[in-house]
Motif scaffolding. Structure first.
Motif, mmCIF file in Angstrom:
data_model
loop_
_atom_site.group_PDB
_atom_site.id
_atom_site.type_symbol
_atom_site.label_atom_id
_atom_site.label_comp_id
_atom_site.label_asym_id
_atom_site.label_seq_id
_atom_site.Cartn_x
_atom_site.Cartn_y
_atom_site.Cartn_z
ATOM 1 N N SER A 82 0.850 -1.184 0.000
ATOM 2 C CA SER A 82 0.000 0.000 0.000
ATOM 3 C C SER A 82 0.891 1.241 0.000
ATOM 4 O O SER A 82 2.111 1.138 -0.055
ATOM 5 N N GLY A 83 0.271 2.399 0.059
ATOM 6 C CA GLY A 83 1.030 3.645 0.140
ATOM 7 C C GLY A 83 1.271 4.284 -1.212
ATOM 8 O O GLY A 83 0.656 3.926 -2.217
ATOM 9 N N ASP A 84 2.190 5.240 -1.229
ATOM 10 C CA ASP A 84 2.449 6.039 -2.432
ATOM 11 C C ASP A 84 2.853 5.210 -3.641
ATOM 12 O O ASP A 84 2.545 5.572 -4.767
ATOM 13 N N SER A 85 3.553 4.099 -3.423
ATOM 14 C CA SER A 85 3.986 3.291 -4.564
ATOM 15 C C SER A 85 2.811 2.621 -5.270
ATOM 16 O O SER A 85 2.961 2.120 -6.380
ATOM 17 N N CYS A 86 1.637 2.631 -4.640
ATOM 18 C CA CYS A 86 0.449 2.013 -5.231
ATOM 19 C C CYS A 86 -0.528 3.046 -5.785
ATOM 20 O O CYS A 86 -1.699 2.746 -6.015
ATOM 21 N N PHE A 87 -0.068 4.260 -6.008
ATOM 22 C CA PHE A 87 -0.901 5.320 -6.576
ATOM 23 C C PHE A 87 -0.651 5.404 -8.071
ATOM 24 O O PHE A 87 0.473 5.286 -8.543
#
Length: 155
Positions: A82-87
């Motif tokens: 999850s987190g920014d890398s999954c945007f």
């Protein structure tokens, strides 16, 4: 674009969506199965969006079958990302954060199909021979597989 996202846009407009993606790192003889995407010209693992009412495993198996023609069994949790890398912001302006639930399996049956609406090709790659154009949102878990990180990974 995924039909789920299209349908959600009708109800909520252009707000950022939260989705759940489910995929499978499928191994054969120490190699990982990757698919070359038709829409982004990059390589990724098979998988896709969780549909309402599905379990994570059901979604991962369904998406893998739809994309590869393979029926996968004996799934083990590889990681949750999850987190920014999954945007991602798509060319049409859609903004999506995704939680990625990734499984690992070495058990499958069926004949690997090469081409469909989402992919140009499927191929098993050794960790030292991965293509340069990996999907940037999947690069973290593909690299965790390459480096044989202890699983399950929570990131």
């Amino acid at each position: 674009m995924n039909q789920y996202i299209v349908d959600m846009r009708k109800h909520i407009g252009n707000e950022t969506l939260l989705t759940v993606g489910c995929g499978i790192i499928l191994e054969k003889e120490g190699k990982i199965l990757l698919q070359h995407r038709t829409d982004e010209d990059n390589w990724c693992i098979p998988g896709g969006m969780l549909e309402i009412g599905e379990t994570f495993e059901e979604a991962a198996k369904r998406e893998t079958f739809e994309e590869t023609g393979l029926r996968v069994s004996e799934l083990n949790l590889f990681g949750i990302y999850s987190g920014d890398s999954c945007f991602v912001e798509y060319p049409n302006g859609d903004k999506v954060f995704s939680v990625q639930v990734i499984f690992l399996s070495k058990k499958y049956t069926g004949i690997l199909k090469q081409k469909d609406i989402e992919s140009n090709e499927h191929r098993f790659f050794h960790k030292t021979e991965l293509p340069n154009n990996l999907n940037p949102r999947q690069n973290p878990f593909i690299m965790d597989w390459v480096h044989q990180k202890n699983i399950p990974i929570i990131s």
